[in-house]
Design a protein around this motif. Structure first.
Motif, PDB file in Angstrom:
ATOM      1  N   ASP A   1       0.826  -1.211   0.000  1.00 34.82           N
ATOM      2  CA  ASP A   1       0.000   0.000   0.000  1.00 34.82           C
ATOM      3  C   ASP A   1       0.858   1.258   0.000  1.00 34.82           C
ATOM      4  O   ASP A   1       0.598   2.199  -0.749  1.00 34.82           O
ATOM      5  CB  ASP A   1      -0.945   0.011   1.207  1.00 34.82           C
ATOM      6  CG  ASP A   1      -2.022  -1.065   1.115  1.00 34.82           C
ATOM      7  OD1 ASP A   1      -2.366  -1.464  -0.020  1.00 34.82           O
ATOM      8  OD2 ASP A   1      -2.514  -1.502   2.173  1.00 34.82           O
ATOM      9  N   LEU A   2       1.873   1.271   0.838  1.00 36.76           N
ATOM     10  CA  LEU A   2       2.755   2.436   0.902  1.00 36.76           C
ATOM     11  C   LEU A   2       3.521   2.593  -0.406  1.00 36.76           C
ATOM     12  O   LEU A   2       3.683   3.707  -0.912  1.00 36.76           O
ATOM     13  CB  LEU A   2       3.710   2.314   2.090  1.00 36.76           C
ATOM     14  CG  LEU A   2       4.633   3.502   2.342  1.00 36.76           C
ATOM     15  CD1 LEU A   2       3.849   4.809   2.480  1.00 36.76           C
ATOM     16  CD2 LEU A   2       5.472   3.243   3.583  1.00 36.76           C
TER      17      LEU A   2
ATOM     18  N   ILE B   1      13.454   7.824  -6.241  1.00 32.70           N
ATOM     19  CA  ILE B   1      14.407   7.638  -5.133  1.00 32.70           C
ATOM     20  C   ILE B   1      14.271   8.778  -4.126  1.00 32.70           C
ATOM     21  O   ILE B   1      14.184   8.550  -2.915  1.00 32.70           O
ATOM     22  CB  ILE B   1      15.847   7.518  -5.679  1.00 32.70           C
ATOM     23  CG1 ILE B   1      16.003   6.184  -6.410  1.00 32.70           C
ATOM     24  CG2 ILE B   1      16.867   7.649  -4.550  1.00 32.70           C
ATOM     25  CD1 ILE B   1      17.287   6.067  -7.236  1.00 32.70           C
ATOM     26  N   ASN B   2      14.230  10.017  -4.622  1.00 31.26           N
ATOM     27  CA  ASN B   2      14.079  11.160  -3.717  1.00 31.26           C
ATOM     28  C   ASN B   2      12.760  11.097  -2.946  1.00 31.26           C
ATOM     29  O   ASN B   2      12.723  11.374  -1.746  1.00 31.26           O
ATOM     30  CB  ASN B   2      14.181  12.474  -4.495  1.00 31.26           C
ATOM     31  CG  ASN B   2      15.599  12.752  -4.955  1.00 31.26           C
ATOM     32  OD1 ASN B   2      16.559  12.227  -4.404  1.00 31.26           O
ATOM     33  ND2 ASN B   2      15.726  13.562  -5.996  1.00 31.26           N
TER      34      ASN B   2
ATOM     35  N   SER C   1      10.128  10.190   2.174  1.00 33.75           N
ATOM     36  CA  SER C   1       9.085   9.478   2.913  1.00 33.75           C
ATOM     37  C   SER C   1       9.665   8.726   4.103  1.00 33.75           C
ATOM     38  O   SER C   1       9.119   8.770   5.208  1.00 33.75           O
ATOM     39  CB  SER C   1       8.356   8.501   1.993  1.00 33.75           C
ATOM     40  OG  SER C   1       7.476   7.696   2.733  1.00 33.75           O
ATOM     41  N   LEU C   2      10.792   8.036   3.882  1.00 38.69           N
ATOM     42  CA  LEU C   2      11.429   7.288   4.977  1.00 38.69           C
ATOM     43  C   LEU C   2      11.923   8.238   6.063  1.00 38.69           C
ATOM     44  O   LEU C   2      11.778   7.956   7.252  1.00 38.69           O
ATOM     45  CB  LEU C   2      12.585   6.449   4.438  1.00 38.69           C
ATOM     46  CG  LEU C   2      12.194   5.252   3.590  1.00 38.69           C
ATOM     47  CD1 LEU C   2      13.438   4.582   3.007  1.00 38.69           C
ATOM     48  CD2 LEU C   2      11.388   4.250   4.399  1.00 38.69           C
TER      49      LEU C   2
ATOM     50  N   SER D   1      11.137  10.320  11.596  1.00 39.86           N
ATOM     51  CA  SER D   1      10.934  11.398  12.558  1.00 39.86           C
ATOM     52  C   SER D   1       9.550  11.292  13.173  1.00 39.86           C
ATOM     53  O   SER D   1       9.364  11.577  14.339  1.00 39.86           O
ATOM     54  CB  SER D   1      11.157  12.761  11.913  1.00 39.86           C
ATOM     55  OG  SER D   1      10.018  13.209  11.230  1.00 39.86           O
ATOM     56  N   LYS D   2       8.546  10.838  12.410  1.00 40.26           N
ATOM     57  CA  LYS D   2       7.201  10.658  12.958  1.00 40.26           C
ATOM     58  C   LYS D   2       7.216   9.544  13.989  1.00 40.26           C
ATOM     59  O   LYS D   2       6.642   9.663  15.061  1.00 40.26           O
ATOM     60  CB  LYS D   2       6.198  10.342  11.854  1.00 40.26           C
ATOM     61  CG  LYS D   2       4.778  10.190  12.380  1.00 40.26           C
ATOM     62  CD  LYS D   2       3.814   9.917  11.270  1.00 40.26           C
ATOM     63  CE  LYS D   2       2.401   9.719  11.666  1.00 40.26           C
ATOM     64  NZ  LYS D   2       2.045   9.495  13.003  1.00 40.26           N
ATOM     65  N   ARG D   3       7.912   8.436  13.665  1.00 37.81           N
ATOM     66  CA  ARG D   3       7.999   7.324  14.606  1.00 37.81           C
ATOM     67  C   ARG D   3       8.682   7.771  15.891  1.00 37.81           C
ATOM     68  O   ARG D   3       8.268   7.428  16.987  1.00 37.81           O
ATOM     69  CB  ARG D   3       8.779   6.167  13.976  1.00 37.81           C
ATOM     70  CG  ARG D   3       8.168   4.826  14.249  1.00 37.81           C
ATOM     71  CD  ARG D   3       8.875   3.680  13.584  1.00 37.81           C
ATOM     72  NE  ARG D   3       9.431   4.029  12.302  1.00 37.81           N
ATOM     73  CZ  ARG D   3      10.547   3.542  11.808  1.00 37.81           C
ATOM     74  NH1 ARG D   3      11.218   2.655  12.472  1.00 37.81           N
ATOM     75  NH2 ARG D   3      11.008   3.915  10.651  1.00 37.81           N
ATOM     76  N   PHE D   4       9.743   8.583  15.749  1.00 37.93           N
ATOM     77  CA  PHE D   4      10.461   9.091  16.909  1.00 37.93           C
ATOM     78  C   PHE D   4       9.541   9.985  17.735  1.00 37.93           C
ATOM     79  O   PHE D   4       9.450   9.845  18.949  1.00 37.93           O
ATOM     80  CB  PHE D   4      11.707   9.869  16.470  1.00 37.93           C
ATOM     81  CG  PHE D   4      12.504  10.417  17.612  1.00 37.93           C
ATOM     82  CD1 PHE D   4      13.199   9.572  18.456  1.00 37.93           C
ATOM     83  CD2 PHE D   4      12.545  11.780  17.848  1.00 37.93           C
ATOM     84  CE1 PHE D   4      13.932  10.079  19.520  1.00 37.93           C
ATOM     85  CE2 PHE D   4      13.275  12.293  18.900  1.00 37.93           C
ATOM     86  CZ  PHE D   4      13.971  11.443  19.740  1.00 37.93           C
ATOM     87  N   SER D   5       8.808  10.894  17.056  1.00 43.06           N
ATOM     88  CA  SER D   5       7.906  11.778  17.802  1.00 43.06           C
ATOM     89  C   SER D   5       6.741  10.982  18.372  1.00 43.06           C
ATOM     90  O   SER D   5       6.261  11.283  19.453  1.00 43.06           O
ATOM     91  CB  SER D   5       7.419  12.931  16.932  1.00 43.06           C
ATOM     92  OG  SER D   5       6.594  12.477  15.895  1.00 43.06           O
TER      93      SER D   5
END
Length: 162
Positions: free
Chosen positions: A30-31, A65-66, A71-72, A77-81
């Motif tokens: 999906d991603l 690629i960019n 996205s990664l 950073s979202k996972r960290f926050s």
């Protein structure tokens, strides 16, 4: 660029870009499809800037690629926050549970007081002035002040299980 030309570019490159994106997102179909769609939106919006110095598929790969790397990076950073937010919520929840236990202990101890002392301390906790408490209880102000001091000491010992 005419729509038919874009459709041809899309059809020629979609499968390769999807596979590339799948590699970046560890097989999350999906991603990968979302990222592939984002790539082709960027291609459509920026095709006028393509300088034709290389093959168009090379240009599309660079965009892909960019897009995947951005996205990664955002996901990390979202996972960290999210982790920080989760830890913050857990700490607040734990603090709330500790406070609730303290209140339960305090009210358990208040319930052990005589009716008069219980009334005095509950009014004190409500923020009533000591003179008002004295008037309600039919006691002198000095007596209420002394009782409040003794009641607080008694409650402290009770809550601390002394």
């Amino acid at each position: 660029m005419p729509e038919t030309e874009f459709k041809q570019i899309y059809n020629d490159n979609y499968a390769r870009i999807l596979r590339l994106c799948m590699g970046y997102v560890s097989g999350d179909t999906d991603l990968a499809k979302d990222l592939t769609q984002e790539v082709f939106i960027k291609v459509w919006n920026n095709v006028k800037t393509f300088r034709k110095e290389s093959n168009i598929s090379t240009w599309i790969y660079r965009i892909a690629i960019n897009t995947c790397l951005i996205s990664l990076r955002n996901k990390k950073s979202k996972r960290f926050s999210d982790t920080l937010l989760t830890e913050d919520i857990l700490q607040k929840e734990e603090a709330t549970q500790i406070k609730e236990k303290q209140y339960q202990d305090m009210y358990r101890c208040i319930n052990k007081l005589s009716a008069t002392n219980k009334g005095i301390i509950l009014m004190e906790l409500e923020g009533l002035a000591q003179k008002e408490i004295a008037a309600v209880m039919g006691l002198k102000h000095e007596a209420v002040r002394t009782r409040i001091h003794r009641i607080k000491n008694q409650l402290t010992k009770c809550v601390n299980h002394e």
